[in-house]
Scaffold this motif. Structure first.
Motif, PDB file in Angstrom:
ATOM      1  N   ALA A 196       0.833  -1.205   0.000  1.00 33.77           N
ATOM      2  CA  ALA A 196       0.000   0.000   0.000  1.00 33.77           C
ATOM      3  C   ALA A 196       0.875   1.266   0.000  1.00 33.77           C
ATOM      4  O   ALA A 196       0.553   2.251  -0.680  1.00 33.77           O
ATOM      5  N   VAL A 197       1.984   1.245   0.748  1.00 36.83           N
ATOM      6  CA  VAL A 197       2.886   2.408   0.786  1.00 36.83           C
ATOM      7  C   VAL A 197       3.587   2.565  -0.572  1.00 36.83           C
ATOM      8  O   VAL A 197       3.806   3.677  -1.053  1.00 36.83           O
ATOM      9  N   ALA A 198       3.911   1.425  -1.203  1.00 44.26           N
ATOM     10  CA  ALA A 198       4.541   1.475  -2.530  1.00 44.26           C
ATOM     11  C   ALA A 198       3.582   2.116  -3.541  1.00 44.26           C
ATOM     12  O   ALA A 198       4.006   2.931  -4.367  1.00 44.26           O
ATOM     13  N   VAL A 199       2.306   1.778  -3.442  1.00 40.85           N
ATOM     14  CA  VAL A 199       1.299   2.346  -4.353  1.00 40.85           C
ATOM     15  C   VAL A 199       1.229   3.863  -4.163  1.00 40.85           C
ATOM     16  O   VAL A 199       1.309   4.638  -5.122  1.00 40.85           O
ATOM     17  N   GLY A 200       1.105   4.304  -2.905  1.00 42.58           N
ATOM     18  CA  GLY A 200       0.992   5.731  -2.609  1.00 42.58           C
ATOM     19  C   GLY A 200       2.236   6.496  -3.020  1.00 42.58           C
ATOM     20  O   GLY A 200       2.150   7.571  -3.633  1.00 42.58           O
ATOM     21  N   THR A 201       3.411   5.947  -2.701  1.00 43.30           N
ATOM     22  CA  THR A 201       4.670   6.642  -2.989  1.00 43.30           C
ATOM     23  C   THR A 201       4.912   6.697  -4.504  1.00 43.30           C
ATOM     24  O   THR A 201       5.396   7.708  -5.017  1.00 43.30           O
ATOM     25  N   SER A 202       4.538   5.638  -5.194  1.00 40.33           N
ATOM     26  CA  SER A 202       4.677   5.627  -6.648  1.00 40.33           C
ATOM     27  C   SER A 202       3.808   6.723  -7.278  1.00 40.33           C
ATOM     28  O   SER A 202       4.197   7.361  -8.266  1.00 40.33           O
ATOM     29  N   LEU A 203       2.644   6.965  -6.657  1.00 38.01           N
ATOM     30  CA  LEU A 203       1.740   7.996  -7.183  1.00 38.01           C
ATOM     31  C   LEU A 203       2.350   9.404  -7.085  1.00 38.01           C
ATOM     32  O   LEU A 203       2.012  10.276  -7.885  1.00 38.01           O
ATOM     33  N   VAL A 204       3.234   9.609  -6.091  1.00 42.47           N
ATOM     34  CA  VAL A 204       3.897  10.924  -5.967  1.00 42.47           C
ATOM     35  C   VAL A 204       4.723  11.182  -7.221  1.00 42.47           C
ATOM     36  O   VAL A 204       4.678  12.277  -7.802  1.00 42.47           O
ATOM     37  N   THR A 205       5.464  10.158  -7.657  1.00 40.44           N
ATOM     38  CA  THR A 205       6.269  10.292  -8.876  1.00 40.44           C
ATOM     39  C   THR A 205       5.363  10.535 -10.078  1.00 40.44           C
ATOM     40  O   THR A 205       5.654  11.385 -10.927  1.00 40.44           O
ATOM     41  N   VAL A 206       4.262   9.779 -10.134  1.00 37.64           N
ATOM     42  CA  VAL A 206       3.321   9.915 -11.251  1.00 37.64           C
ATOM     43  C   VAL A 206       2.725  11.328 -11.282  1.00 37.64           C
ATOM     44  O   VAL A 206       2.582  11.932 -12.340  1.00 37.64           O
ATOM     45  N   LEU A 207       2.425  11.870 -10.092  1.00 39.50           N
ATOM     46  CA  LEU A 207       1.842  13.217 -10.005  1.00 39.50           C
ATOM     47  C   LEU A 207       2.787  14.262 -10.598  1.00 39.50           C
ATOM     48  O   LEU A 207       2.379  15.103 -11.406  1.00 39.50           O
ATOM     49  N   PHE A 208       4.068  14.172 -10.211  1.00 36.43           N
ATOM     50  CA  PHE A 208       5.035  15.158 -10.694  1.00 36.43           C
ATOM     51  C   PHE A 208       5.272  15.012 -12.201  1.00 36.43           C
ATOM     52  O   PHE A 208       5.313  16.003 -12.924  1.00 36.43           O
ATOM     53  N   SER A 209       5.412  13.778 -12.665  1.00 37.69           N
ATOM     54  CA  SER A 209       5.649  13.607 -14.107  1.00 37.69           C
ATOM     55  C   SER A 209       4.409  14.013 -14.900  1.00 37.69           C
ATOM     56  O   SER A 209       4.522  14.567 -15.997  1.00 37.69           O
ATOM     57  N   GLY A 210       3.221  13.773 -14.327  1.00 35.03           N
ATOM     58  CA  GLY A 210       1.979  14.181 -14.986  1.00 35.03           C
ATOM     59  C   GLY A 210       1.891  15.690 -15.095  1.00 35.03           C
ATOM     60  O   GLY A 210       1.524  16.231 -16.147  1.00 35.03           O
ATOM     61  N   ALA A 211       2.229  16.400 -14.007  1.00 36.80           N
ATOM     62  CA  ALA A 211       2.162  17.865 -14.002  1.00 36.80           C
ATOM     63  C   ALA A 211       3.122  18.452 -15.033  1.00 36.80           C
ATOM     64  O   ALA A 211       2.755  19.338 -15.825  1.00 36.80           O
ATOM     65  N   TYR A 212       4.338  17.908 -15.039  1.00 39.62           N
ATOM     66  CA  TYR A 212       5.345  18.390 -15.987  1.00 39.62           C
ATOM     67  C   TYR A 212       4.906  18.098 -17.425  1.00 39.62           C
ATOM     68  O   TYR A 212       4.977  18.954 -18.307  1.00 39.62           O
TER      69      TYR A 212
ATOM     70  N   ALA B 185      -1.462  26.932 -22.078  1.00 41.46           N
ATOM     71  CA  ALA B 185      -0.818  25.881 -21.269  1.00 41.46           C
ATOM     72  C   ALA B 185      -1.083  26.099 -19.782  1.00 41.46           C
ATOM     73  O   ALA B 185      -1.359  25.153 -19.042  1.00 41.46           O
ATOM     74  N   THR B 186      -1.017  27.387 -19.367  1.00 40.92           N
ATOM     75  CA  THR B 186      -1.270  27.690 -17.955  1.00 40.92           C
ATOM     76  C   THR B 186      -2.713  27.344 -17.601  1.00 40.92           C
ATOM     77  O   THR B 186      -2.979  26.752 -16.547  1.00 40.92           O
ATOM     78  N   MET B 187      -3.621  27.694 -18.522  1.00 43.02           N
ATOM     79  CA  MET B 187      -5.035  27.410 -18.262  1.00 43.02           C
ATOM     80  C   MET B 187      -5.269  25.896 -18.170  1.00 43.02           C
ATOM     81  O   MET B 187      -5.953  25.416 -17.261  1.00 43.02           O
ATOM     82  N   VAL B 188      -4.677  25.143 -19.097  1.00 42.97           N
ATOM     83  CA  VAL B 188      -4.849  23.679 -19.091  1.00 42.97           C
ATOM     84  C   VAL B 188      -4.389  23.105 -17.748  1.00 42.97           C
ATOM     85  O   VAL B 188      -5.110  22.346 -17.091  1.00 42.97           O
ATOM     86  N   THR B 189      -3.177  23.515 -17.321  1.00 46.72           N
ATOM     87  CA  THR B 189      -2.606  22.963 -16.087  1.00 46.72           C
ATOM     88  C   THR B 189      -3.479  23.334 -14.885  1.00 46.72           C
ATOM     89  O   THR B 189      -3.762  22.477 -14.031  1.00 46.72           O
ATOM     90  N   LEU B 190      -3.889  24.613 -14.833  1.00 49.55           N
ATOM     91  CA  LEU B 190      -4.708  25.052 -13.689  1.00 49.55           C
ATOM     92  C   LEU B 190      -6.076  24.370 -13.680  1.00 49.55           C
ATOM     93  O   LEU B 190      -6.552  23.915 -12.644  1.00 49.55           O
TER      94      LEU B 190
END
Lengths: 357, 104
Positions: free
Chosen positions: A229-245, B68-73
């Motif tokens: 369960a901790v591996a799932v949650g911690t893996s999601l942190v990486t996914v969140l950052f790569s998704g945002a980028y 891009a800013t709008m999409v992300t937000l």
């Protein structure tokens, strides 16, 4: 189904809303439950149904970003996230990713890199899937057996002694500096081991061109020794950052269809909440069993895609998409079914206790 | 859940999904998609658009950074909002989560 079609102004195509929500929902459930982004399902699915590949990737990454926010929040609430380990994973994986992509560029000069990557991808998916299946059957705990370390366990030998698992062996290497990860229940481990593992997972991400959630989650369990369960949650942190980028960079390049991403996110957010909640009810070995079945099917999909590249027969490509979507859908159904059944069981149990009192 | 039921569900789902490729793609869709395959047009066609579609297409064409800013937000805000609403619904259904013990 035309009544559900809407026009997507940026991609310049029409698309079925129900299909978008369904794809989003499936990938949301899998993302929240397994700690993966699910790009390997969404991108080919969108592409098969008419999205240009670049738009499919960009839209998918935006959806991953949106859906993972809620999933991370929920896992945080359940105490499933080791932020320290997650942040180290992000920083180190970037270096590995660069090395992986450099190797791809070098191989490109030598010939058909796509073929090589797909063979490696298949080997990885089937190898990892088989290992996890073997681990499930060899170390599945009996009823009421409370064992915290999945990856640290291996089957007992003939004399009845437990052999040390990979993570236990790695923990014995005392190469300073040593670090601890209290949130994961790890007292002491060499930082070099952690860095090497994430360098390797990052390399695989860059080499295979995938987000990396499905590589990081098993690595955290089997190599570092985190509870599933901790591996799932911690893996999601990486996914969140790569998704945002990924969301930002693809949108800057004009490859995100915002309407499609928003519609998909409706299904994905609901799915991610359902998937994350299911982690509470399904034990670690159950998560690993489903994960192994899923990646073995994903391996079949890659094999079919490989067959298409060799024969140029369109049927293979369609079949690859069908296998992927079929796997995603069946896994989602199983996870939801298990969640409902276990939640009912728990409710019945608590009502019996109340009656008793 | 037994292995048998897992495989039955998997087989049924694969059969169900097999029908998905038969979702009809409209002619316009196919032509647009083909056009995109050959050369990814970087400008959205604003002809015949109105309302929110026109706003998005114009923003996409005129200011990529703002787009891009709008999409992300939008993804961040919508993701958080939908997660919040779904969480409330799940709580109402009795599926509330709290800190769990990590049992394997």
């Amino acid at each position: 189904m035309d009544i559900f079609n809407i026009y997507l102004p940026v991609a310049g195509i029409e698309f079925n809303v129900v299909l978008l929500i369904l794809i989003g929902f499936c990938v949301g459930v899998l993302g929240g439950f397994f700690g993966v982004g699910g790009g390997w399902i969404v991108t080919p699915a969108l592409n098969i149904f008419g999205f240009h590949m670049a738009f499919a990737i960009g839209t998918d990454l935006s959806n991953i970003f949106g859906q993972t926010i809620g999933a991370v929040k929920k896992h945080q609430k359940m105490g499933n996230i080791d932020w320290k380990l997650g942040l180290i994973s992000i920083a180190t994986s970037i270096v590995g990713l660069e090395i992986g992509s450099d190797v791809i560029i070098a191989l490109e000069k030598a010939g058909d890199v796509g073929m090589i990557v797909r063979w490696c991808y298949m080997l990885l998916l089937w190898g990892l899937g088989s290992y996890m299946l073997h681990d499930y059957f060899a170390t599945r705990p009996k009823e009421d057996d409370d064992i915290d370390r999945a990856g640290a366990r291996t089957p007992a030998n003939k004399s009845g002694q437990q052999k040390p698992g990979i993570s236990e062996r790695l923990h014995r290497i005392t190469l300073s500096p040593m670090v601890s990860f209290p949130a994961s229940g790890i007292d002491e481990v060499s930082i070099w081991i952690i860095l090497l593992i994430f360098l390797f997972t990052g390399f695989l991400s860059g080499f295979l061109g995938v987000g990396g959630g499905f590589i990081i989650m098993p690595a955290l369990v089997y190599l570092i020794g985190l509870p599933t369960a901790v591996a799932v949650g911690t893996s999601l942190v990486t996914v969140l950052f790569s998704g945002a980028y990924g969301c930002l960079t693809y949108a800057l390049k004009g490859r995100v269809e915002i309407i499609a991403a928003m519609i998909m996110l409706i299904g994905a957010s609901i799915g991610a909440q359902v998937g994350s909640t299911a982690v509470k009810y399904i034990k670690g070995y159950g998560i690993r069993l489903l994960f192994s079945v899923m990646i073995i099917f994903a391996g079949f999909s890659v094999a079919t895609e490989q067959a298409y590249k060799i024969t140029q027969n369109q049927t293979f490509q369609t079949f690859a998409g069908v296998v992927l979507m079929g796997t995603a859908l069946s896994m989602s159904v199983i996870i939801i079914g298990k969640l409902v059944a276990d939640a009912r069981k728990e409710r019945d149990k608590s009502s019996i206790i109340k009656k008793h009192h | 859940m037994s292995f048998r039921s897992i495989f039955v569900i998997s087989a049924l789902s694969i059969m169900l999904v097999s029908a998905l490729p038969f979702f009809e793609r409209s002619e316009g869709n196919a032509i647009a998609s083909e056009k995109q395959e050959t050369a990814l047009t970087m400008k959205a066609d604003t002809n015949h658009l109105s309302g929110i579609n026109l706003f998005i297409a114009r923003l996409y064409n005129e200011d990529r950074v703002l787009y891009a800013t709008m999409v992300t937000l939008v993804m961040a805000v919508l993701g958080t909002f939908l997660a919040f609403v779904t969480d409330l619904i799940l709580k109402a259904l009795g599926l509330e989560v709290s800190r769990i013990s990590h049992r394997e």
